[in-house]
Enzyme design. Structure first.
Site, PDB file in Angstrom:
ATOM      1  N   GLY A  93      -0.969 -33.272   0.335  1.00  0.00           N
ATOM      2  CA  GLY A  93      -1.323 -34.057  -0.651  1.00  0.00           C
ATOM      3  C   GLY A  93      -2.333 -33.327  -1.313  1.00  0.00           C
ATOM      4  N   SER A 129       7.706 -34.738   4.441  1.00  0.00           N
ATOM      5  CA  SER A 129       8.201 -33.705   3.582  1.00  0.00           C
ATOM      6  C   SER A 129       8.984 -32.771   4.161  1.00  0.00           C
ATOM      7  CB  SER A 129       7.161 -33.263   2.853  1.00  0.00           C
ATOM      8  OG  SER A 129       6.049 -32.703   3.504  1.00  0.00           O
ATOM      9  N   HIS A 166       5.712 -32.855  -0.874  1.00  0.00           N
ATOM     10  CA  HIS A 166       4.705 -33.111  -0.291  1.00  0.00           C
ATOM     11  C   HIS A 166       4.621 -34.615   0.503  1.00  0.00           C
ATOM     12  CE1 HIS A 166       2.131 -35.516  -2.548  1.00  0.00           C
ATOM     13  NE2 HIS A 166       2.574 -35.212  -3.543  1.00  0.00           N
ATOM     14  N   CYS A 167       3.784 -34.816   1.484  1.00  0.00           N
ATOM     15  CA  CYS A 167       3.542 -35.832   1.866  1.00  0.00           C
ATOM     16  C   CYS A 167       1.808 -35.720   2.128  1.00  0.00           C
ATOM     17  CB  CYS A 167       4.169 -36.354   3.256  1.00  0.00           C
ATOM     18  SG  CYS A 167       4.274 -35.093   4.516  1.00  0.00           S
ATOM     19  N   MET A 168       1.286 -36.892   2.919  1.00  0.00           N
ATOM     20  CA  MET A 168      -0.104 -36.423   3.605  1.00  0.00           C
ATOM     21  C   MET A 168      -0.614 -35.179   3.938  1.00  0.00           C
ATOM     22  SD  MET A 168      -3.025 -38.249   2.661  1.00  0.00           S
ATOM     23  CE  MET A 168      -4.403 -38.534   3.521  1.00  0.00           C
TER      24      MET A 168
END
Length: 190
Positions: A34, A113, A105-107
């Site tokens: 992120g 993702s 994306h993710c965290m």
């Protein structure tokens, strides 16, 4: 749906694996966390035209000229990411056909993702789940979808190919994908 050689060719600018920022998976698909997804210089230098945020935690900074798509899923075993496999894979493919570039994306860029990336590679590059995982892990070594996402990816692979290359197995820590069995044995023997 088969991958062309140029999709994965190092002559197309595919860089060495990156753990912390952007990891280039194909000529037009990147994975990140992120923080990197909000870095204007990274986005610009990698010519990103679309961002898929597969998290509920990360708030994107919106930059002009970039399409933003939200996939509001938590990184929990019971989260339904499967429902997004086809729409996100289709979106990534459409953007690629228009010469655009997508950032998933993710965290942390590890589970959600990565799972969407594996689904895309299966659907549009005709890769088995095992091959998609092996390739993506070679580009971003920290990927590790949670076990619930693995189960959904296994079901998705069966839907696409009527076959499975990864299966869930019983282990001392519960059900895990069989590709992690060797790693688990090494950890237990320590």
């Amino acid at each position: 749906m088969t991958a062309s050689a140029s999709s994965f060719s190092s002559s197309q600018g595919v860089q060495q694996p990156s753990i912390y920022s952007f990891s280039q998976i194909t000529r037009s698909l990147f994975l990140s966390n992120g923080v990197a997804a909000n870095d204007k210089l990274l986005l610009s230098s990698n010519r990103i035209t679309a961002i898929v945020n597969a998290s509920v935690e990360v708030v994107n900074v919106f930059f002009e000229g970039i399409q933003y798509i939200k996939v509001p899923v938590t990184d929990a075993r019971d989260s339904r990411l499967y429902d997004f496999f086809d729409p996100i894979a289709d979106l990534i493919h459409t953007i690629d056909m228009r010469q655009g570039r997508t950032l998933l994306h993710c965290m942390a860029g590890v589970s959600r993702s990565a799972s969407l990336c594996l689904a895309y590679l299966m659907k549009y590059h005709s890769m088995s789940l095992l091959d998609a995982h092996t390739w993506t892990k070679s580009r971003r070594p920290i990927i590790r979808p949670n076990n619930g996402f693995w189960e959904q990816l296994i079901n998705y692979e069966f839907k696409l190919f009527n076959n499975n290359t990864v299966r869930m197995i019983n282990s001392p820590v519960g059900n895990i994908p069989d590709i992690y069995e060797k790693d688990l044995r090494m950890m237990i023997s320590m």
